[in-house]
Design a protein around this motif. Structure first.
Motif, PDB file in Angstrom:
ATOM      1  N   ALA A 216       0.816  -1.120  -0.042  1.00 54.01           N
ATOM      2  CA  ALA A 216       0.007  -0.231  -0.035  1.00 54.01           C
ATOM      3  C   ALA A 216       0.959   0.821   0.092  1.00 54.01           C
ATOM      4  O   ALA A 216       0.548   2.421  -0.746  1.00 54.01           O
ATOM      5  CB  ALA A 216      -0.494   0.122   1.602  1.00 54.01           C
ATOM      6  N   VAL A 217       1.677   1.266   0.887  1.00 49.07           N
ATOM      7  CA  VAL A 217       2.619   2.844   0.494  1.00 49.07           C
ATOM      8  C   VAL A 217       3.437   2.264   0.275  1.00 49.07           C
ATOM      9  O   VAL A 217       3.536   3.832  -1.260  1.00 49.07           O
ATOM     10  CB  VAL A 217       4.214   2.426   1.938  1.00 49.07           C
ATOM     11  CG1 VAL A 217       5.107   3.884   2.061  1.00 49.07           C
ATOM     12  CG2 VAL A 217       2.909   1.978   3.296  1.00 49.07           C
ATOM     13  N   ALA A 218       4.019   1.420  -1.198  1.00 52.27           N
ATOM     14  CA  ALA A 218       4.828   1.439  -2.424  1.00 52.27           C
ATOM     15  C   ALA A 218       3.145   2.522  -3.430  1.00 52.27           C
ATOM     16  O   ALA A 218       4.229   2.950  -4.412  1.00 52.27           O
ATOM     17  CB  ALA A 218       4.713   0.047  -2.911  1.00 52.27           C
ATOM     18  N   GLY A 219       2.403   1.907  -3.575  1.00 52.71           N
ATOM     19  CA  GLY A 219       1.501   2.204  -4.278  1.00 52.71           C
ATOM     20  C   GLY A 219       1.552   3.818  -3.929  1.00 52.71           C
ATOM     21  O   GLY A 219       1.419   4.643  -5.373  1.00 52.71           O
ATOM     22  N   LEU A 220       1.157   4.768  -3.011  1.00 50.13           N
ATOM     23  CA  LEU A 220       1.363   5.938  -2.617  1.00 50.13           C
ATOM     24  C   LEU A 220       2.109   6.675  -2.596  1.00 50.13           C
ATOM     25  O   LEU A 220       2.167   7.950  -3.492  1.00 50.13           O
ATOM     26  CB  LEU A 220       0.174   6.071  -0.825  1.00 50.13           C
ATOM     27  CG  LEU A 220      -0.098   5.427  -0.229  1.00 50.13           C
ATOM     28  CD1 LEU A 220      -0.634   6.006   0.889  1.00 50.13           C
ATOM     29  CD2 LEU A 220      -1.704   5.730  -1.575  1.00 50.13           C
TER      30      LEU A 220
ATOM     31  N   GLN B 137       2.581   7.038  -6.568  1.00 49.27           N
ATOM     32  CA  GLN B 137       1.164   8.185  -7.267  1.00 49.27           C
ATOM     33  C   GLN B 137       1.541   9.253  -7.072  1.00 49.27           C
ATOM     34  O   GLN B 137       1.488  10.852  -7.596  1.00 49.27           O
ATOM     35  CB  GLN B 137      -0.098   8.194  -5.954  1.00 49.27           C
ATOM     36  CG  GLN B 137      -1.012   6.740  -7.060  1.00 49.27           C
ATOM     37  CD  GLN B 137      -2.219   6.642  -6.021  1.00 49.27           C
ATOM     38  OE1 GLN B 137      -2.849   7.319  -5.730  1.00 49.27           O
ATOM     39  NE2 GLN B 137      -2.477   5.433  -5.617  1.00 49.27           N
ATOM     40  N   GLY B 138       2.606   9.615  -5.884  1.00 49.49           N
ATOM     41  CA  GLY B 138       2.775  11.362  -5.371  1.00 49.49           C
ATOM     42  C   GLY B 138       4.497  11.511  -6.601  1.00 49.49           C
ATOM     43  O   GLY B 138       4.180  12.209  -6.814  1.00 49.49           O
TER      44      GLY B 138
ATOM     45  N   ALA C  17       5.940   0.936  -8.898  1.00 52.91           N
ATOM     46  CA  ALA C  17       5.196   1.156  -7.761  1.00 52.91           C
ATOM     47  C   ALA C  17       5.792  -0.513  -7.132  1.00 52.91           C
ATOM     48  O   ALA C  17       6.054  -0.825  -6.277  1.00 52.91           O
ATOM     49  CB  ALA C  17       3.753  -0.059  -8.281  1.00 52.91           C
ATOM     50  N   GLY C  18       6.502  -1.712  -8.770  1.00 50.21           N
ATOM     51  CA  GLY C  18       6.918  -3.092  -8.467  1.00 50.21           C
ATOM     52  C   GLY C  18       7.850  -2.985  -7.469  1.00 50.21           C
ATOM     53  O   GLY C  18       8.051  -2.856  -7.144  1.00 50.21           O
ATOM     54  N   ALA C  19       9.295  -1.569  -8.585  1.00 49.56           N
ATOM     55  CA  ALA C  19      10.137  -1.449  -7.286  1.00 49.56           C
ATOM     56  C   ALA C  19      10.648  -0.893  -6.445  1.00 49.56           C
ATOM     57  O   ALA C  19      11.179  -1.258  -5.567  1.00 49.56           O
ATOM     58  CB  ALA C  19      11.451  -0.018  -9.093  1.00 49.56           C
TER      59      ALA C  19
END
Length: 675
Positions: free
Chosen positions: A411-415, A418-419, A441-443
């Motif tokens: 979830a944090v990787a996704g946020l 996005q930023g 996001a994967g990286a």
């Protein structure tokens, strides 16, 4: 009394058999403990109710006004198969005792199956007429069953407009799956958001909490709450219209309770609250038309058994369970976590698994210390499920069986992605496509997994993210540029290290008792028991999805379905988690997973977050109040979730329903189809 009437004083239930022809039922049952004076009552201000319909019987209820706390009140029950009462099948003299708060619980037997009956009480004046309906005969061919189910009707939150709509439905019965009353008054979530027609409640005794709320403590407190709730004419109309099959959840005693333990503070559950639990048991018993017994001479808090089952022809078996009186302490005790956060909510999944495994090992492999149902009730549940010879097996299940977890690292990787994507577009003119955003996001996810989390804030090396950006931008973002212009922003948006974990959002429900859930699902799966549907409440949200044999398996197998209705009038699941991220600093940077603000408006992202990490959740609405209507046939179960509109200036909207979402379950397939 003749052979058709008898009185069970130990459990406060009078019983009579309906006459088969014209004329009244049998004689008086004015006998009873003591020789107190018997006088006429003054009416029935709390209305009438019926419950627990079986093919040949039903429980009828009322409370007689005018008692002085000492003398007895005389009352007559009349039951007819005609709305005008021109053919009395029961005309029974009864006695209302102060010992039971002048409530009447009367079982009428000898009734015809699948038949509508009308009933009323007389004492001082005549009560409102109620109507009820018996269940179809066991094994009888049945093409359809219609019922509603409701939960969580806090007097002090939102509105009861749903009841006005429910009484207009053509239903066989209503199920109430818990939280009929709320034991606290004056809590923060109960302040300033209730109907003007619901005045503030003031408990006769009560115990203050540190936050200013007061909670019911004595039998008088719990009786006061039931009487207050039943004073509303809308809930009276619902009870007078349909038989209700009820079970309790936590608030009939104490929020997130287990056995006779309360959970208001970290150390609360170290001390048994036996007298309080017994008072809650008795008040529920007195005010609920349920075919159960209570033994007041038993000093235990387990002096009542409310789990029971029903059959409706060859179509449905309904199994109602008790998920509070026998449950173990929460797997992660509050004393270990330091608060409800980490014990009951936002619980690290690994900690939950490790502590559960240790408790099972310490008990020699027994589930006794990690159970919601307890050994005896679990064995009974298995017998009911295996012995059911109906097309469907419905489970009146207070707390959701559906896994609701979040992978914090992902979830944090996704946020962060996005930023960062927005920053790259604005600062470098680099607009990433969907595939590139997924790569990024994967990286970031890999970098967060490898980060040093020994301190309060994670320290990632960005060994995956920096080279990826360099390749995507054609060299525009070199290692030096990344270090100077990108890394500081990423580091500034990192949450506390504790969030880089997998979390169970609500360990008060079945997610917190995973070993027993797996055992129940294995029983269904191994015995080829299909068409099982959970009819669930508690969580103040709508959910629909499949219950897996093992949510942690590489390829989980669906076994049954759980359909969760939102509360009639309660603060929403969303509002609780919004409050957490708004007030608990450690979770502040997780706020976008719960909500975002756009044009000054709060946008719920919580529902989408849950579906992202829990693919078995086919329908989610975490910010809702409402009720559910079910139409059951041999080939499918159709459930219409009615979401009601919000309270407007202290007044319930009319019509109450703002939207309807229907989901279906086809026979033979443990899956939800969202229509």
């Amino acid at each position: 009394m003749d052979r058709r009437q008898f009185l069970k004083w130990g459990s406060f239930l009078t019983v009579s058999a309906a006459a088969t022809g014209c004329g009244g039922g049998g004689g008086s049952d004015n006998s009873g403990p003591g020789q107190r004076q018997q006088i006429a009552g003054k009416g029935f201000g709390l209305g009438v109710a019926s419950g627990d319909p079986r093919p040949d019987s039903v429980i009828l209820w009322t409370r007689v006004d005018g008692g002085d706390g000492a003398n007895l009140l005389s009352v007559t029950l009349q039951l007819s198969d005609r709305a005008d009462f021109s053919n009395l099948l029961v005309n029974q003299a009864l006695t209302a005792y102060p010992d039971w708060d002048y409530t009447i619980r009367h079982k009428v037997t000898g009734l015809a199956s699948a038949t509508r009956y009308y009933y009323r009480f007389l004492s001082g004046n005549v009560s409102a007429a109620g109507r009820t309906k018996t269940a179809p005969a066991a094994g009888a061919p049945l093409s359809q069953l219609k019922f509603a189910y409701i939960t969580c009707q806090d007097w002090s939150v939102n509105h009861w407009g749903a009841f006005d709509e429910l009484v207009q439905q053509d239903l066989d019965f209503v199920m109430h799956v818990g939280d009929y009353i709320y034991e606290t008054v004056g809590a923060g979530f109960q302040t300033g958001n209730n109907e003007t027609r619901h005045p503030p409640l003031k408990l006769p005794n009560g115990t203050p909490r540190a936050d200013g709320a007061v909670y019911a403590t004595t039998l008088a407190d719990y009786r006061y709450l039931y009487k207050s709730y039943r004073a509303d004419p809308r809930i009276q109309a619902l009870h007078a219209s349909f038989p209700v099959i009820s079970i309790w959840d936590d608030h009939e005693f104490s929020d997130d309770c287990w056995q006779d333990r309360q959970e208001y503070s970290v150390a609360d559950d170290a001390t048994p609250q036996t007298a309080r639990r017994r008072g809650a048991n008795q008040a529920w018993f007195e005010y609920t038309p349920a075919d159960v017994s209570i033994n007041l001479s038993n000093p235990s808090f387990q002096n009542i058994q409310i789990y029971r089952s029903f059959a409706f022809g060859n179509l449905a078996t309904l199994v109602m369970t008790d998920q509070r009186l026998y449950r173990s302490d929460h797997i992660v005790p509050e004393s270990l976590a330091g608060s409800e956060i980490g014990s009951r909510y936002f619980v690290p999944k690994t900690s939950l698994q490790q502590i559960e495994a240790a408790k099972i090992a310490a008990a020699g492999g027994n589930l006794l210390n990690v159970s919601i149902l307890g050994d005896t009730q679990r064995a009974w549940w298995q017998q009911q499920m295996q012995g059911a010879n109906t097309a469907w097996k419905l489970w009146g299940n207070e707390v959701s069986l559906l896994r609701m977890g979040v992978d914090g690292t992902m979830a944090v990787a996704g946020l962060l992605q996005q930023g960062l994507s927005a920053a790259l577009a604005q600062g470098f003119g680099l607009n990433l496509g969907p595939a590139q955003q997924r790569q990024l996001a994967g990286a970031l996810y890999q970098d967060l997994l490898a980060a040093d989390v020994s301190g309060a804030t994670p320290v990632p090396s960005y060994a995956n993210t920096q080279p990826l950006l360099a390749s995507l931008s054609g060299g525009a973002i070199s290692a030096a540029v990344f270090a100077a212009a990108v890394k500081p922003s990423l580091d500034g948006n990192l949450p506390p290290s504790m969030l880089l974990n997998q979390y169970i959002l609500n360990a008060d429900q079945w997610d917190g008792y995973n070993a027993e859930r797996k055992a129940l699902m294995a029983f269904l799966k191994n015995n080829n028991i299909g068409n099982v549907v959970g009819i669930t409440g508690d969580i103040h949200a709508f959910f629909a999805g499949s219950v897996m044999d093992d949510y942690d398996a590489a390829s989980p197998t669906p076994v049954m379905v759980d359909l969760v209705t939102a509360g009639v009038s309660s603060n929403s699941f969303f509002s609780y988690f919004k409050n957490v991220v708004d007030t608990v600093p450690a979770f502040a940077k997780a706020a976008p997973l719960i909500y975002q603000t756009a044009n000054g408006q709060t946008v719920n992202t919580f529902s989408g977050t849950l579906q992202q990490f829990n693919p078995w959740l086919k329908y989610v609405d975490t910010d809702a109040q409402g009720y559910a209507l079910v139409t059951l046939t041999p080939s499918k179960l159709s459930c219409a979730f009615h979401k009601v509109a919000k309270l407007a200036n202290g007044v319930a909207p009319s019509p109450a329903t703002a939207s309807v979402q229907t989901v279906e379950v086809q026979a033979g397939v443990p899956a939800v189809n969202v229509l």
